[in-house]
Scaffold this motif. Structure first.
Motif, short mmCIF file in Angstrom:
data_model
loop_
_atom_site.label_atom_id
_atom_site.label_comp_id
_atom_site.label_asym_id
_atom_site.label_seq_id
_atom_site.Cartn_x
_atom_site.Cartn_y
_atom_site.Cartn_z
N HIS A 30 -5.54 2.22 -7.96
CA HIS A 30 -5.48 3.33 -7.00
C HIS A 30 -6.85 3.96 -6.84
O HIS A 30 -7.76 3.77 -7.66
N GLN A 31 -6.97 4.73 -5.77
CA GLN A 31 -8.19 5.49 -5.49
C GLN A 31 -7.78 6.80 -4.84
O GLN A 31 -6.85 6.86 -4.03
N THR A 32 -8.48 7.89 -5.18
CA THR A 32 -8.21 9.20 -4.61
C THR A 32 -9.51 9.76 -4.03
O THR A 32 -10.57 9.66 -4.66
N TYR B 87 0.85 -1.18 0.00
CA TYR B 87 0.00 0.00 0.00
C TYR B 87 0.89 1.24 0.00
O TYR B 87 1.76 1.39 0.87
N THR C 161 -2.42 3.67 -3.44
CA THR C 161 -2.09 2.83 -4.58
C THR C 161 -1.74 1.44 -4.08
O THR C 161 -0.93 1.29 -3.16
N LYS D 263 -4.62 9.73 -1.48
CA LYS D 263 -4.56 8.72 -2.53
C LYS D 263 -3.89 7.47 -1.99
O LYS D 263 -2.93 7.54 -1.22
N SER E 299 -1.10 -2.39 -10.73
CA SER E 299 -1.47 -1.49 -9.63
C SER E 299 -2.87 -0.94 -9.85
O SER E 299 -3.35 -0.84 -10.98
N ASP F 58 4.33 11.74 -0.62
CA ASP F 58 4.29 10.28 -0.53
C ASP F 58 4.70 9.86 0.88
O ASP F 58 5.70 10.35 1.43
#
Length: 762
Positions: free
Chosen positions: A716-718, A656, A706, A704, A714, A664
């Motif tokens: 992802h969601q934001t 994750y 990933t 976010k 991969s 980041d």
């Protein structure tokens, strides 16, 4: 006898096997535990059922020293045709944190048995596989203050699996709670008191410990004025509680009697040549209304006793004054000014308010204290269903809110000749080959049909929200089905006397395997039969009949990820400031004047039941409603968000990567970032991101996540996470005796507009 149900523990929470089956099944489901086990064993099947038993296993070798085993059985294939996985694991209470006791299913240190038996191979020990892919599951994380002397604060939690050997086999896992100034109960004397899914028991001695300080403070009594035993709490003495009428409190008693709480109170007033004493009693019962505990008091007639010293009989004038009318004014003051408001206050505010606090603390403890561990989340909703008194036992129903991703859900109108693609929620012609379900037929021969490569099964349940995703793997699915409308309820009408059709829906829930490879739940909640007389509709082709269909389609094997969670304010009273205290009337109930009205919306005390010839001049109206205190956060308050990444495709090697704004974040780290000139504290642990900010901060930030798979793919969601800088919360307020009397000095107009006791103007 008081204390026998809870064995002397202040509170005992018991849930049946079904509750723990839902927790374990949901956890295994969202974390993909069973598919991972099958993959490791090279078994190709997506059909399995999970069952949990709290019976102590007798068919396998487990040491007598092993306590609290949970037996998990996983049948693989239709009706277990391929084999079985058996896991026996222990429940433990983890006390490693200074402020928390966590009831946990411990796969790391308490795995007692793990074997897989399949038709294609001999039994194999899978302990290593289980430990590698299964994390401990926290069930009840309970906040504690170990050295507290506050009866409202939990200081210790214990637990016990009760293997009920009676014919009812009411196995439960029991959590026993001890609060400040309380003592641990008799562990070995605790039995199951659950009839269905769950129950919460309250020790009467603890109830007294909660009520007594409120009574002493509000009535101006010194500490330790009450005597508290496991059977009763009572006060005997003489203390003035009404300056205007010179009325004294003489006694208060609360005790358990024949399935209810017996309340008795006595007050007195005295003057020249007399002492008048008034006694009143009530039977306090408990009921559940709309999931909340309510208190009802069946109030008895007041008993008035007048004492005239011997020497006053010589003074005929004094006796004449008393018997000439003064007596009835005195008795009216005793009954109307004090006895009725006193019992209203004690029963409706002190007793019911205390139980409201208890019920709210149960919900708060179970819902707001999920542990900060890297594990898929679930929520526990407690619904109170029934209550009875030995100790006070509240029957409950616990609903586990799982976090398995939902692709589409809703309620649609499905006309005759139409169908729905459950993967997309799109309604189209029944001839569309992508439809999963169609509503077809004509006149009296209508049916629900499955589409191409779609299978359907009856769940034998009637509430979509109670069916968890992990249950869907084990139903008996059949394809190419046509289910006649009679399977969804009973048709009536169509006769000479009633030519119109009516439909009584049974609201059964069906499970569907869609042609998109997902599981879905459907429920026909309404069937509309066109209101055309039988002799006319038999000659018509399509009468326009329709069904209202509720559906819920879960995500499937296609990888997706969602971010769950939002900011919420810490509800610590030290971090909140009082905004206002007010009485909010219940306008659905009538406000009565100049009579001995019912205790709020209950009770049986009426004017016609009073002693003959007594004129009650000073009875005040009894206002139905509740006191409420409103708080908002102060400068010390914090807002906290526990964000979890939930995916339908996770394995033990999934990584994750969290991003906060443009930053980041590394796994297993914590620190402080400045976003929009505001400090944001973060803590990262796998699928979990915890954010903490100033409670007054008005902020929004992009979060976010990933997910990186071992194959290099991969997803992802934001999401935008917001906090609007203000936390306002309201709870029931328990007024003091003086505040309660102040309300009854107001007129109807003031109360109807909400009587404000105090308000902070800052």
């Amino acid at each position: 006898m008081a204390g026998t149900q809870t064995a002397g523990y202040d509170m005992v929470i018991q849930f049946s096997e079904d509750f723990y089956e839902d927790i374990i099944g949901s956890n295994f489901d969202i974390n993909g535990i069973v598919p991972k086990i099958l993959e490791a064993l090279h078994i190709n099947s997506d059909i399995f059922t999970i069952a949990v038993s709290l019976d102590r296993p007798i068919d396998i070798d487990i040491s007598n020293s092993v306590n609290n085993p949970i037996d998990i059985s996983i049948d693989v294939g239709t009706n277990g045709s391929l084999g079985n996985i058996r896991i026996v694991v222990g429940a433990v209470m983890i006390r490693t944190e200074s402020d928390k006791d966590i009831l946990t299913i411990d796969f790391d240190n308490s795995l007692y048995y793990a074997k897989a038996t399949f038709t294609i191979r001999s039994p194999i020990d899978i302990s290593t596989i289980i430990k590698n892919i299964t994390n401990p599951i926290p069930i009840l994380p309970l906040p504690v203050v170990r050295d507290t002397t506050d009866s409202k604060v939990l200081k210790r939690a214990d637990f016990k699996i009760i293997d009920d050997t009676s014919i009812e086999n009411k196995n439960v896992l029991s959590t026993m709670l001890t609060f400040g100034n309380g003592n641990q109960g008799q562990f070995n004397q605790l039995d199951s008191f659950v009839d269905d899914s769950g129950a919460i028991g309250i020790f009467f001695g603890w109830l007294c410990r909660l009520i007594i300080p409120r009574l002493e403070e509000s009535l101006g009594l010194p500490n330790d004025s009450f005597i508290n035993t496991s059977m009763e709490c009572n006060f005997n003495g003489k203390v003035k509680i009404d300056e205007d009428e010179d009325i004294y409190l003489r006694s208060i008693s609360l005790r358990l009697v024949d399935g209810s709480i017996q309340f008795d109170a006595s007050v007195s007033t005295d003057g020249f040549c007399y002492e008048a004493r008034g006694d009143i009693s009530a039977q306090i019962r408990f009921v559940i209304e709309e999931g909340r505990l309510k208190v009802i008091a069946d109030i008895g007639d007041p008993d008035i006793d007048l004492d005239i010293p011997w020497y006053c009989y010589v003074a005929g004038a004094a006796i004449g004054a008393l018997t000439g009318g003064l007596l009835f004014g005195i008795i009216g003051a005793v009954v109307g000014t004090v006895l009725i408001p006193l019992i209203t206050w004690i029963v409706a505010e002190i007793v019911e308010g205390t139980f409201d606090d208890i019920a709210d603390s149960i919900r708060d403890s179970l819902n707001d204290n999920l542990p900060e561990v890297d594990i898929a989340a679930y929520g526990i909703e407690i619904l109170f269903q029934d209550v009875f008194i030995d100790d006070i036992i509240m029957k409950t129903k616990a609903i586990i809110h799982e976090s398995f991703p939902v692709r589409t859900e809703g309620t649609i109108l499905l006309p005759l000749g139409k169908g729905i693609d459950l993967d997309k929620g799109i309604v189209s012609s029944a001839h569309n080959p992508l439809n999963d379900i169609n509503w077809e037929g004509e006149s009296l021969n209508k049916y629900l049909s499955t589409g191409c490569e779609v299978a359907i099964a009856d769940t034998y349940m009637h509430d979509i929200q109670e069916i968890m995703h992990f249950k869907l793997n084990g139903y008996n699915y059949k394809s190419q089905q046509k289910l006649h409308e009679s399977e969804f309820g009973r048709i009536s009408g169509g006769s000479f006397f009633n030519p119109f059709y009516e439909f009584d829906e049974n609201k059964k829930v069906l499970a569907v395997k869609t042609n998109g490879g997902r599981y879905s739940l459907i429920q026909i909640v309404e069937v509309e039969e066109n209101h055309i007389p039988l002799n006319e509709r038999l000659f018509l082709e399509n009468t326009g009949d329709w069904v209202r269909l509720r559906y819920k389609t879960f995500e499937g094997t296609v990888p997706t990820v969602n971010i769950l969670g939002n900011f919420s304010c810490t509800q610590n009273s030290k971090n909140m400031k009082e905004v206002s205290v007010r009485f909010i009337p219940n306008h659905t109930l009538t406000i009565k004047n100049n009579s001995v009205s019912q205790l709020k919306n209950s009770g049986v005390l009426r004017k016609e039941n009073l002693p003959e010839n007594i004129k009650i001049k000073k009875i005040k109206p009894i206002y139905p409603g509740n006191w409420t205190v409103t708080y908002e956060n102060n400068s010390k308050a914090k807002a906290k968000a526990q964000l979890r990444a939930v995916s339908s495709a996770v394995n033990t090697k999934t990584k994750y990567l969290w991003t906060l704004g443009t930053h980041d974040l590394e796994d297993n780290t914590e620190g402080i970032l400045t976003i929009d000139a505001k400090d944001v504290h973060y803590k990262v642990k796998g699928s979990l991101l915890i954010l903490t900010i100033d409670g007054k901060a008005n902020i929004e930030m992009l979060v976010k996540v990933t997910l990186l798979g071992t194959d290099g793919c991969s997803i992802h969601q934001t999401r935008c996470i917001e906090h609007h800088g203000k936390c306002i919360t309201s709870k029931r307020y328990i007024p003091t005796w003086k505040e309660h009397k102040l309300l009854y000095e107001q007129n109807n107009a003031v109360v109807n507009k909400q009587f404000i006791l105090r308000k902070n103007k800052d």
